[in-house]
Design a protein around this motif. Structure first.
Motif, short mmCIF file in Angstrom:
data_model
loop_
_atom_site.label_atom_id
_atom_site.label_comp_id
_atom_site.label_asym_id
_atom_site.label_seq_id
_atom_site.Cartn_x
_atom_site.Cartn_y
_atom_site.Cartn_z
N LEU A 101 45.08 50.72 47.18
CA LEU A 101 43.88 50.62 46.37
C LEU A 101 42.70 51.20 47.15
O LEU A 101 42.52 50.88 48.32
CB LEU A 101 43.62 49.16 46.00
N ASP B 219 41.27 46.29 49.46
CA ASP B 219 42.28 45.42 48.86
C ASP B 219 41.61 44.59 47.77
O ASP B 219 40.43 44.76 47.48
CB ASP B 219 42.94 44.53 49.93
N GLU B 220 42.37 43.71 47.16
CA GLU B 220 41.83 42.91 46.05
C GLU B 220 40.68 42.02 46.51
O GLU B 220 39.71 41.85 45.78
CB GLU B 220 42.94 42.06 45.43
N ARG C 20 36.92 41.90 44.99
CA ARG C 20 36.28 40.66 44.49
C ARG C 20 34.92 40.43 45.15
O ARG C 20 34.03 39.86 44.54
CB ARG C 20 37.20 39.48 44.74
N HIS D 208 47.27 44.69 36.56
CA HIS D 208 46.86 43.68 37.54
C HIS D 208 45.49 44.02 38.12
O HIS D 208 44.62 43.15 38.24
CB HIS D 208 47.90 43.57 38.65
N VAL D 209 45.25 45.29 38.45
CA VAL D 209 43.95 45.71 38.97
C VAL D 209 42.87 45.56 37.90
O VAL D 209 41.76 45.10 38.19
CB VAL D 209 44.02 47.16 39.52
N VAL E 33 41.98 41.95 37.81
CA VAL E 33 41.13 41.57 38.96
C VAL E 33 39.69 41.98 38.70
O VAL E 33 38.75 41.22 38.95
CB VAL E 33 41.67 42.20 40.27
#
Length: 141
Positions: free
Chosen positions: A77, A85-86, A90, A120-121, A124
Protein backbone atom coordinates in the motif's frame (compact mmCIF):
# COMPACT_ATOMS: atom_id res chain seq x y z
CA UNK A 1 52.82 50.88 -30.64
CA UNK A 2 50.20 53.12 -31.96
CA UNK A 3 47.36 53.95 -29.65
CA UNK A 4 49.02 52.65 -26.50
CA UNK A 5 49.70 56.15 -25.31
CA UNK A 6 45.94 56.68 -24.73
CA UNK A 7 45.58 53.72 -22.37
CA UNK A 8 46.71 53.74 -18.80
CA UNK A 9 48.72 50.64 -17.90
CA UNK A 10 47.13 50.41 -14.41
CA UNK A 11 43.49 50.97 -15.45
CA UNK A 12 40.88 48.27 -14.83
CA UNK A 13 39.06 46.54 -17.67
CA UNK A 14 35.56 48.05 -17.31
CA UNK A 15 33.37 45.87 -19.54
CA UNK A 16 31.94 42.49 -18.58
CA UNK A 17 31.29 39.71 -21.07
CA UNK A 18 27.89 38.24 -20.16
CA UNK A 19 27.70 35.77 -23.05
CA UNK A 20 29.05 32.78 -21.05
CA UNK A 21 26.63 33.52 -18.20
CA UNK A 22 23.68 33.66 -20.62
CA UNK A 23 24.80 30.38 -22.22
CA UNK A 24 24.97 28.62 -18.86
CA UNK A 25 21.59 30.05 -17.84
CA UNK A 26 19.92 28.84 -21.03
CA UNK A 27 21.44 25.36 -20.67
CA UNK A 28 20.17 25.15 -17.08
CA UNK A 29 16.73 26.31 -18.22
CA UNK A 30 16.57 23.54 -20.83
CA UNK A 31 17.73 20.95 -18.28
CA UNK A 32 15.04 21.97 -15.80
CA UNK A 33 12.37 22.05 -18.53
CA UNK A 34 13.23 18.46 -19.43
CA UNK A 35 13.65 17.26 -15.83
CA UNK A 36 10.49 18.83 -14.34
CA UNK A 37 7.96 16.47 -16.00
CA UNK A 38 10.13 13.48 -15.12
CA UNK A 39 10.29 14.51 -11.47
CA UNK A 40 6.52 14.95 -11.32
CA UNK A 41 5.76 11.51 -12.75
CA UNK A 42 8.37 9.64 -10.74
CA UNK A 43 6.49 10.29 -7.50
CA UNK A 44 3.67 7.98 -8.46
CA UNK A 45 3.73 4.23 -8.23
CA UNK A 46 3.46 2.34 -11.51
CA UNK A 47 0.27 0.31 -11.40
CA UNK A 48 -1.18 -1.85 -14.18
CA UNK A 49 -4.66 -0.34 -14.00
CA UNK A 50 -7.70 -2.15 -15.32
CA UNK A 51 -9.33 -0.68 -18.41
CA UNK A 52 -12.81 0.89 -18.35
CA UNK A 53 -14.64 2.27 -21.39
CA UNK A 54 -16.66 4.68 -19.23
CA UNK A 55 -13.75 6.08 -17.21
CA UNK A 56 -14.12 9.73 -16.17
CA UNK A 57 -11.57 12.15 -14.80
CA UNK A 58 -11.92 13.50 -11.26
CA UNK A 59 -10.39 16.44 -9.44
CA UNK A 60 -6.99 16.05 -7.79
CA UNK A 61 -7.06 14.75 -4.25
CA UNK A 62 -4.53 14.86 -1.40
CA UNK A 63 -5.40 11.24 -0.60
CA UNK A 64 -4.15 9.00 -3.41
CA UNK A 65 -3.68 5.35 -2.46
CA UNK A 66 -1.96 2.83 -4.71
CA UNK A 67 -1.95 -0.93 -4.28
CA UNK A 68 0.76 -2.90 -6.07
CA UNK A 69 0.79 -6.67 -6.35
CA UNK A 70 3.52 -8.60 -4.57
CA UNK A 71 5.07 -11.55 -6.44
CA UNK A 72 4.64 -13.71 -3.34
CA UNK A 73 0.96 -12.77 -3.07
CA UNK A 74 -0.80 -9.95 -1.35
CA UNK A 75 -0.15 -6.25 -1.97
CA UNK A 76 1.83 -3.20 -0.90
CA UNK A 77 0.00 0.00 0.00
CA UNK A 78 1.33 3.43 -0.99
CA UNK A 79 0.10 6.93 -0.20
CA UNK A 80 1.32 9.59 -2.62
CA UNK A 81 4.27 7.44 -3.69
CA UNK A 82 5.45 6.55 -0.17
CA UNK A 83 4.94 3.06 1.23
CA UNK A 84 2.56 2.91 4.17
CA UNK A 85 0.25 0.50 5.96
CA UNK A 86 -3.32 0.53 7.24
CA UNK A 87 -2.32 2.12 10.56
CA UNK A 88 -0.60 4.94 8.68
CA UNK A 89 -3.72 5.50 6.59
CA UNK A 90 -5.90 5.58 9.72
CA UNK A 91 -3.62 8.29 11.20
CA UNK A 92 -3.44 10.29 7.97
CA UNK A 93 -7.14 10.57 7.12
CA UNK A 94 -8.72 12.37 10.16
CA UNK A 95 -6.70 15.61 9.74
CA UNK A 96 -7.45 15.62 6.00
CA UNK A 97 -11.18 15.13 6.64
CA UNK A 98 -11.04 17.91 9.26
CA UNK A 99 -9.74 20.33 6.62
CA UNK A 100 -12.03 19.09 3.85
CA UNK A 101 -15.20 17.21 4.90
CA UNK A 102 -15.89 16.37 1.22
CA UNK A 103 -12.50 14.72 0.78
CA UNK A 104 -12.40 12.16 -2.01
CA UNK A 105 -9.95 9.27 -1.86
CA UNK A 106 -8.51 8.04 -5.15
CA UNK A 107 -7.58 4.36 -5.09
CA UNK A 108 -5.42 2.83 -7.82
CA UNK A 109 -5.12 -0.93 -7.64
CA UNK A 110 -2.99 -3.21 -9.79
CA UNK A 111 -4.97 -5.42 -12.15
CA UNK A 112 -3.79 -8.61 -10.42
CA UNK A 113 -4.91 -7.68 -6.91
CA UNK A 114 -7.95 -9.53 -5.65
CA UNK A 115 -11.27 -7.77 -5.35
CA UNK A 116 -11.38 -8.56 -1.63
CA UNK A 117 -8.08 -6.74 -0.99
CA UNK A 118 -9.27 -3.64 -2.84
CA UNK A 119 -12.55 -3.64 -0.93
CA UNK A 120 -10.64 -4.04 2.35
CA UNK A 121 -8.69 -0.83 1.60
CA UNK A 122 -11.91 0.94 0.61
CA UNK A 123 -13.43 -0.20 3.92
CA UNK A 124 -10.42 1.13 5.88
CA UNK A 125 -10.75 4.50 4.12
CA UNK A 126 -14.49 4.70 4.75
CA UNK A 127 -14.09 3.67 8.40
CA UNK A 128 -11.56 6.51 8.84
CA UNK A 129 -14.14 9.07 7.75
CA UNK A 130 -13.93 9.43 3.97
CA UNK A 131 -17.34 9.02 2.36
CA UNK A 132 -16.33 9.70 -1.26
CA UNK A 133 -13.84 7.65 -3.20
CA UNK A 134 -12.99 6.80 -6.76
CA UNK A 135 -11.21 3.87 -8.33
CA UNK A 136 -8.48 4.76 -10.79
CA UNK A 137 -8.66 3.08 -14.22
CA UNK A 138 -7.20 3.41 -17.70
CA UNK A 139 -9.56 4.75 -20.29
CA UNK A 140 -10.78 2.08 -22.69
CA UNK A 141 -9.92 4.08 -25.80
Amino acid sequence: MAGSADRDEGALFASINVTPMVDVTLVLLVVFMVAAPIMMTSRSIKVALPKAATAESTKASPLVLSLTREPSGGYKLFNGGKETDEAGIRKLIPPLVGRDPDLQAVIAADRGISYGDVMHVVDVVRAAGVSKFSLNTDSGS
